[in-house]
Scaffold this motif. Structure first.
Motif, PDB file in Angstrom:
ATOM      1  N   UNK A 435      61.928  20.742  -1.080  1.00 49.61           N
ATOM      2  CA  UNK A 435      60.805  21.668  -0.971  1.00 49.61           C
ATOM      3  C   UNK A 435      60.897  22.502   0.303  1.00 49.61           C
ATOM      4  N   UNK A 436      61.692  22.029   1.240  1.00 46.24           N
ATOM      5  CA  UNK A 436      61.894  22.747   2.491  1.00 46.24           C
ATOM      6  C   UNK A 436      63.310  22.460   2.961  1.00 46.24           C
ATOM      7  N   UNK A 437      63.932  23.429   3.611  1.00 47.64           N
ATOM      8  CA  UNK A 437      65.286  23.235   4.133  1.00 47.64           C
ATOM      9  C   UNK A 437      65.274  22.239   5.286  1.00 47.64           C
ATOM     10  N   UNK A 438      66.347  21.469   5.461  1.00 47.92           N
ATOM     11  CA  UNK A 438      66.420  20.585   6.629  1.00 47.92           C
ATOM     12  C   UNK A 438      66.556  21.388   7.909  1.00 47.92           C
ATOM     13  N   UNK A 439      66.300  20.747   9.016  1.00 47.53           N
ATOM     14  CA  UNK A 439      66.433  21.404  10.318  1.00 47.53           C
ATOM     15  C   UNK A 439      67.907  21.694  10.573  1.00 47.53           C
ATOM     16  N   UNK A 460      63.132  29.374   7.156  1.00 50.83           N
ATOM     17  CA  UNK A 460      62.622  29.009   5.832  1.00 50.83           C
ATOM     18  C   UNK A 460      61.103  29.109   5.858  1.00 50.83           C
ATOM     19  N   UNK A 461      60.527  30.042   5.102  1.00 50.03           N
ATOM     20  CA  UNK A 461      59.079  30.270   5.140  1.00 50.03           C
ATOM     21  C   UNK A 461      58.305  29.042   4.650  1.00 50.03           C
ATOM     22  N   UNK A 462      58.939  28.207   3.846  1.00 51.56           N
ATOM     23  CA  UNK A 462      58.262  27.005   3.358  1.00 51.56           C
ATOM     24  C   UNK A 462      58.010  26.006   4.481  1.00 51.56           C
TER      25      UNK A 462
END
Length: 493
Positions: A435-439, A460-462
């Motif tokens: 749901x979100x990119x990793x750091x 990543x806007x998410x």
């Protein structure tokens, strides 16, 4: 509650205090701090590359929505890579990355040797040199593999036309060793920590035993100081080189490969387990509760295990950008055991805590400050809240930890433990479910919440949404305890 506190004060705090003051661990912590300028410079280079390639696409995707964005033709996707000046800046950033993250292991080696020698009270500059020499002494020579790939051998020197005739009439002995970049980046940390420590400790012990070459007083101090380090340095480097040689003969493999395979990789794979992340998060809060700097006490784990994974993500992101990162995650390349063509992405790294959990510092105390300013009726808490707001925005929470105080404050002990644990679970699950990119970028720890998450995930806007959700959850956990504290009497001044 008092019984638990007394037990931890008796058994846990003394151990943590010893860990926090142990000179080798302090040196290790300072070594990671010492390479921070190079790490952040490499992060800036990665950000520039992201601004040129990924950031415009992220904005376009946020405006159009994922479905419409996926339907765009390649020529319709925004990019700044071919823009004059900006494109050149991107190329310059590639050189910056080459001078920082590509050789961050080499930089860390000097920092580790320098700080460890300083901990022993001996020549710190020479200690850094010993650690760097130790690293290079153990690096496997890649030149034979390189020449084999080109079909070059002593028996067929004529084949050297493939490589501009450098070997003509000289034979393979003319070639210098060739080292792999993968052995000089963050993947070398464990080898440097172990073998570098061995070499520098031998050097330091000989220095302290005064087994040195003493020069007359007429010799300039800088020269005399260098001569003092000669015998200890020779002994230390020969000692570790002998170990390298014996292990290579016994195993037909290099020490760095063996340490990476049997020590580093198991720890790093284990680090991606949610329980490992939760345990570290829990103990950071516990140490802080007793007035010990949690991240500093646990720096050997946080920086020794999760930091290299973050640097690996960052180096990979510089090459493949967000789309490549997402592709690897989607294909299951989330640890070295499942790497695709040698590439893998770690879902949880050192910067993940700063991006999604420790808002305003350990415990998510910026949300505590907001809860105090909104709901607290105590003048002392409001005063500390107002004073701690500005530092808290930049993740400096000592004014709140010691001013409220949170340290040894029974009513705030529970949310200080629970809030970061809940935030970790939410962020970990969101990352695991894609749901979100990793750091993927090392953002300065003083970067304010929300912005930190956006920058750290490669725009990543998410990540903005996830950070806001965790802020709201953390705020909801802190608020009931702030309201409950209203019933407590203010201390008399």
């Amino acid at each position: 509650m008092n019984g638990i506190t007394m037990w931890m004060e008796k058994y846990l705090v003394p151990v943590a205090a010893k860990i926090g003051s142990q000179k080798h661990l302090v040196a290790l912590r300072d070594s990671f701090i010492g390479i921070l300028p190079a790490t952040l410079t490499g992060a800036l280079a990665a950000m520039v590359s992201a601004i040129v390639t990924t950031f415009p696409q992220s904005i376009q995707q946020m405006v159009l929505g994922p479905t419409k964005f996926s339907q765009l033709a390649p020529e319709d996707v925004w990019t700044l890579a071919n823009t004059p000046i900006i494109g050149d800046l991107n190329n310059i950033s590639a050189l910056v990355n080459q001078g920082t993250l590509t050789v961050i292991g080499l930089i860390f080696a000097f920092s580790w040797g320098y700080n460890l020698a300083r901990a022993y009270g001996v020549n710190d500059l020479a200690g850094g040199v010993v650690a760097v020499a130790t690293l290079f002494a153990g690096l496997p020579n890649q030149m034979p593999k390189f020449l084999d790939a080109l079909g070059v051998s002593d028996a067929g020197v004529a084949a050297t036309d493939k490589i501009n005739g450098v070997l003509t009439g000289q034979g393979l002995a003319a070639w210098k060793p060739l080292f792999a970049a993968a052995h000089m980046d963050a993947g070398a940390y464990f080898t440097i920590i172990i073998m570098g420590a061995l070499a520098v400790i031998i050097y330091a012990k000989l220095m302290l035993a005064d087994i040195t070459i003493k020069m007359p007083e007429s010799v300039p101090p800088a020269v005399a100081k260098a001569f003092l380090a000669i015998i200890p340095t020779i002994t230390a480097i020969y000692a570790v080189s002998l170990i390298y040689y014996i292990i290579d003969k016994l195993t037909n493999d290099s020490v760095i490969n063996l340490i990476t395979h049997y020590i580093a990789e198991p720890f790093q794979i284990l680090s991606q387990n949610i329980f490992s992340v939760l345990i570290v998060t829990l103990f950071v809060s516990i140490f802080w509760f007793f007035g010990l700097h949690g991240p500093n006490v646990l720096a050997p784990a946080l920086d020794g295990i999760w930091l290299p994974l973050g640097l690996n993500n960052q180096a990979l992101y510089f090459q493949v950008h967000s789309e490549g990162i997402r592709d690897l995650v989607a294909r299951g390349a989330i640890d070295k055991a499942h790497a695709i063509n040698g590439d893998y992405v770690s879902l949880w790294v050192r910067g993940s805590w700063d991006a999604f959990v420790w808002f305003g510092g350990s415990g998510g105390t910026i949300t505590l400050i907001l809860a105090i300013l909104i709901f607290s009726k105590r003048k002392d808490y409001k005063t500390v809240g107002r004073l701690g707001l500005a530092p808290g925005i930049f993740n400096i929470n000592e004014p709140v930890l010691f001013g409220m105080p949170i340290v040894l404050n029974a009513i705030f002990f529970i949310p200080f433990l629970i809030a970061p644990l809940v935030a970790v679970i939410i962020a970990y699950v969101a990352t695991m479910l894609h749901w979100v990119d990793p750091v993927v970028s090392a953002v300065p720890w003083v970067t304010p919440p929300i912005m930190n998450a956006f920058l750290a995930t490669g725009f990543d806007w998410r990540a903005i949404i996830l950070a806001i959700v965790n802020l709201a959850v953390t705020f909801a956990i802190w608020t009931p305890f702030v309201i409950a504290a209203n019933k407590m009497e203010e201390p008399e001044l």
